[in-house]
Write an enzyme that holds these catalytic residues in place. Structure first.
Site, PDB file in Angstrom:
ATOM      1  CG  ASN A  91      -3.993  -9.501   0.087  1.00 16.89           C
ATOM      2  OD1 ASN A  91      -3.640 -10.534   0.558  1.00 16.89           O
ATOM      3  ND2 ASN A  91      -4.126  -9.262  -1.504  1.00 16.89           N
TER       4      ASN A  91
ATOM      5  CG  HIS B  35       3.725  -7.350  -6.731  1.00 16.21           C
ATOM      6  ND1 HIS B  35       3.106  -6.766  -7.858  1.00 16.21           N
ATOM      7  CD2 HIS B  35       2.949  -8.263  -6.315  1.00 16.21           C
ATOM      8  CE1 HIS B  35       1.861  -7.112  -7.969  1.00 16.21           C
ATOM      9  NE2 HIS B  35       1.863  -8.143  -6.923  1.00 16.21           N
TER      10      HIS B  35
ATOM     11  CD  GLU C 215       6.787  -7.207  -2.798  1.00 17.90           C
ATOM     12  OE1 GLU C 215       5.919  -7.648  -2.000  1.00 17.90           O
ATOM     13  OE2 GLU C 215       7.259  -7.924  -3.862  1.00 17.90           O
TER      14      GLU C 215
ATOM     15  CB  SER D 297       3.041  -9.826  -1.992  1.00 12.87           C
ATOM     16  OG  SER D 297       4.021 -10.259  -3.093  1.00 12.87           O
TER      17      SER D 297
ATOM     18  CG  ASP E 207       5.149  -2.204  -3.752  1.00 12.82           C
ATOM     19  OD1 ASP E 207       4.421  -2.086  -3.018  1.00 12.82           O
ATOM     20  OD2 ASP E 207       4.812  -3.129  -4.777  1.00 12.82           O
TER      21      ASP E 207
ATOM     22  CG  HIS F  47       1.759  -7.120   1.233  1.00 11.60           C
ATOM     23  ND1 HIS F  47       0.304  -7.728   0.904  1.00 11.60           N
ATOM     24  CD2 HIS F  47       2.426  -7.301  -0.110  1.00 11.60           C
ATOM     25  CE1 HIS F  47       0.001  -8.202  -0.240  1.00 11.60           C
ATOM     26  NE2 HIS F  47       1.240  -8.031  -0.803  1.00 11.60           N
TER      27      HIS F  47
ATOM     28  CE  LYS G 275      -2.101  -6.366  -2.132  1.00 16.68           C
ATOM     29  NZ  LYS G 275      -1.240  -5.888  -3.283  1.00 16.68           N
TER      30      LYS G 275
HETATM   31  C1  LIG Z   1      -0.964  -6.170  -4.632  1.00 16.65           C
HETATM   32  C2  LIG Z   1       0.373  -5.420  -4.852  1.00 16.65           C
HETATM   33  C3  LIG Z   1       0.594  -4.677  -5.848  1.00 16.65           C
HETATM   34  C4  LIG Z   1      -0.626  -4.472  -6.715  1.00 16.65           C
HETATM   35  O1  LIG Z   1      -1.332  -3.623  -6.428  1.00 16.65           O
HETATM   36  P1  LIG Z   1      -2.708  -3.246  -6.940  1.00 16.65           P
HETATM   37  O2  LIG Z   1      -3.285  -1.923  -6.315  1.00 16.65           O
HETATM   38  O3  LIG Z   1      -3.407  -4.517  -6.380  1.00 16.65           O
HETATM   39  O4  LIG Z   1      -2.671  -3.166  -8.370  1.00 16.65           O
HETATM   40  C5  LIG Z   1       1.826  -3.951  -6.242  1.00 16.65           C
HETATM   41  N1  LIG Z   1       2.827  -4.399  -5.108  1.00 16.65           N
HETATM   42  C6  LIG Z   1       2.925  -5.458  -4.448  1.00 16.65           C
HETATM   43  C7  LIG Z   1       4.224  -5.660  -3.737  1.00 16.65           C
HETATM   44  C8  LIG Z   1       1.358  -6.066  -4.057  1.00 16.65           C
HETATM   45  O5  LIG Z   1       1.251  -6.675  -3.045  1.00 16.65           O
END
Ligand SMILES: *Cc1c(COP(=O)(O)O)cnc(C)c1O
Length: 384
Positions: A47, A133, A175, A179, A204, A207, A236
Site C-alpha cells: 500500500n 473496513h 470509506e 480498500s 475513513d 486509501h 498507506k
Molecule cells: C488499512 C485501513 C485501516 C487500518 O489502518 P491501520 O493504520 O493499518 O490500522 C482502516 N481503515 C481502512 C479503510 C484501511 O484500509
C-alpha cells in the site's frame, strides 16, 4: 465444547473452505520489489502508493528523531508520550486538511475503534456502507448503538435508512476510497443526506489521502466536502504507520477525555512523528508522484481492457481483478508468482463470497516496464 475443540474445529473449517490464511516472511516488502525465500519479485501488493517508505529524507528524519527523543515514547500521550514532535505533527495535519484539530492514534484500526466507542451510545444509530473496513464494522458492532448498513455507494439506500430511524443521534460511516474495490464513495451526496437529517458524517480515507485531491488532501477535498470526522492513516501513501482523526476543537477535547485508545496505550514513537512530518511535506509537494501513479494506473487498465479479465470502476491505486472462486484466485496468484510477480489473492470473508480477487496495488515507485511485465504476466496466465 472446550476451547481446544473449538479452535481445532474452526481451523479445520477454514482449511476445507480454502480460506486458510498464513503469513509470508519477506524482505523489504514495501518497495517496488519484494524478496521471499531468496527470490526477487515485482511487488504489486503493498500500500506504499507513493513509494515514501523508502524516501531518504523520511528515513533520515526518523534517525534524527531517534537521536533527539530516543526510540520509544515511554508512555501514553496523557503521561509522558506527547512530545513536541507529536504536537507539531498534529498542528501541521490540521492546517493541511483545514480542520481546527488533529489527534494522533497509533493505527487506523485504533482510531476507528476509539472514535466510535467514545461517540456512540445506546439509542444512537450507525449507518455504514456495506463494504466498510473491518475496523469500522467491528467497532460499530461492539458499540451500544444500532448498526444499519446501506448499499455500497448508494446515497438513496442511506436516505431510506435515515428516514426510518427516530430518536438518538446518527453517525454515517464510509470509506473515501474503498480498500478492496478501489472505487470512491459519492461523498458529496452522502454529506448532503447526512446534513438533511442532522446526522454526522465520518469518512475513513485510508486509501485516498496522499493519492488524490489538492496537495494529496484526499477524497473529501476532491469532492469539496468536509466530513464532521475525517480519519487519515499513515500506513498507506505516507509509507509509515499511525493515523489521525481530524475534527472540531470540542470534539478533539472530548476524545482526549474519553477515547480509551489515547489514554491507555503508549503513544507512537516520537521519531515516527518526526518521520511523518517529513512524509507530510513529501505528500504535499508530491504532484509528480501522483502523476506517475495515475500514469501507471491508466497503463494497467488499458492493458487489461481487451482481455476477459474483470476490472472494477476504480481510478485509484487499488486495481482489483475479480476472479470469483477462491481456488481460481489462488491459482492465478501462484501462476504470476512463478513469473516473478507478487500479487495477493484476497478471499472471503475479507471480500463478499464469490468475489475472490487479485488485489493489484500500484505505486509511483513502479516504472513503466514494471507495469508491462505485470500485463505480460496476466496475458501468459490467462492463455495458459
Ligand atoms: C488499512 C485501513 C485501516 C487500518 O489502518 P491501520 O493504520 O493499518 O490500522 C482502516 N481503515 C481502512 C479503510 C484501511 O484500509
Amino acid at each position: 465444547m472446550s476451547f481446544q475443540q473449538r479452535i481445532d474445529q474452526r481451523l479445520s473449517e477454514r482449511r476445507s473452505a480454502g480460506a486458510y490464511r498464513s503469513r509470508t516472511i519477506s524482505e523489504n516488502g514495501s518497495g517496488r520489489e519484494i524478496s521471499v525465500n531468496g527470490r526477487q519479485y515485482l511487488n504489486f501488493s503493498s500500500n506504499d502508493y507513493l513509494g515514501l517508505s523508502r524516501d531518504t529524507a523520511v528515513i533520515r528524519a526518523w534517525q534524527e528523531g531517534a537521536d533527539r527523543y530516543g526510540i520509544g515514547s515511554a508512555g501514553s500521550g496523557h503521561v509522558t508520550g506527547f512530545t513536541s514532535a507529536h504536537a507539531q505533527l498534529e498542528q501541521e495535519l490540521a492546517e493541511w486538511l483545514g480542520y481546527p484539530r488533529a489527534l494522533m492514534f497509533i493505527s487506523g484500526y485504533a482510531a476507528n475503534q476509539a472514535v466510535i466507542a467514545a461517540l456512540m451510545q445506546k439509542g444512537d444509530f450507525i449507518f455504514a456502507d456495506k463494504l466498510s473496513h473491518a475496523s469500522l464494522m467491528e467497532a460499530s458492532m461492539q458499540s451500544d448503538a444500532t448498526l444499519r448498513r446501506f448499499q455500497h455507494n448508494q446515497p438513496d439506500s442511506l436516505e431510506k435508512l435515515l428516514s426510518k430511524s427516530d430518536g438518538g443521534q446518527a453517525l454515517v460511516v464510509t470509506e473515501g476510497v474503498f480498500s478492496m474495490d478501489g472505487d470512491s464513495a459519492p461523498l458529496s451526496a452522502l454529506a448532503e443526506k447526512s446534513r438533511q437529517s442532522g446526522a454526522w458524517l465520518m469518512v475513513d480515507d485510508a486509501h485516498g489521502v496522499g493519492v488524490c485531491g489538492e496537495q494529496g488532501r484526499g477524497t473529501s477535498d476532491q469532492q469539496r466536502i468536509k466530513p464532521d470526522l475525517l480519519v487519515v492513516t499513515f500506513g498507506k501513501a505516507f509509507g509509515l504507520s499511525g493515523a489521525a482523526v481530524l475534527c472540531s476543537e470540542s470534539v478533539a477535547e472530548y476524545f482526549i477525555q474519553f477515547a480509551r485508545h489515547l489514554i491507555y496505550s503508549t503513544s507512537m514513537p516520537p521519531a515516527q512523528a518526526c518521520a511523518l512530518r517529513v512524509a507530510l511535506q513529501q505528500v504535499r509537494k508530491g504532484d509528480d508522484l501522483r502523476e506517475q501513479l495515475q500514469h501507471n494506473v491508466q497503463l494497467f487498465r488499458r492493458g487489461l481492457a481487451d482481455t476477459r479479465l474483470q476490472l472494477m470502476a476504480s481510478d485509484s491505486a487499488i486495481q482489483p481483478v475479480i476472479i470469483g472462486e477462491n481456488q481460481a484466485a489462488l491459482d492465478l496468484a501462484q501462476n504470476l508468482r512463478d513469473q516473478g510477480i507478487w500479487a495477493s489473492a484476497i478471499r472471503p470473508p475479507t471480500v463478499p463470497p464469490g468475489t475472490a480477487r487479485l488485489r493489484i496495488t500500484l505505486s509511483a515507485a513502479h516504472q513503466e516496464q514494471d507495469i508491462q511485465r505485470l500485463l505480460e504476466g496476466f496475458y501468459a496466465a490467462i492463455n495458459a
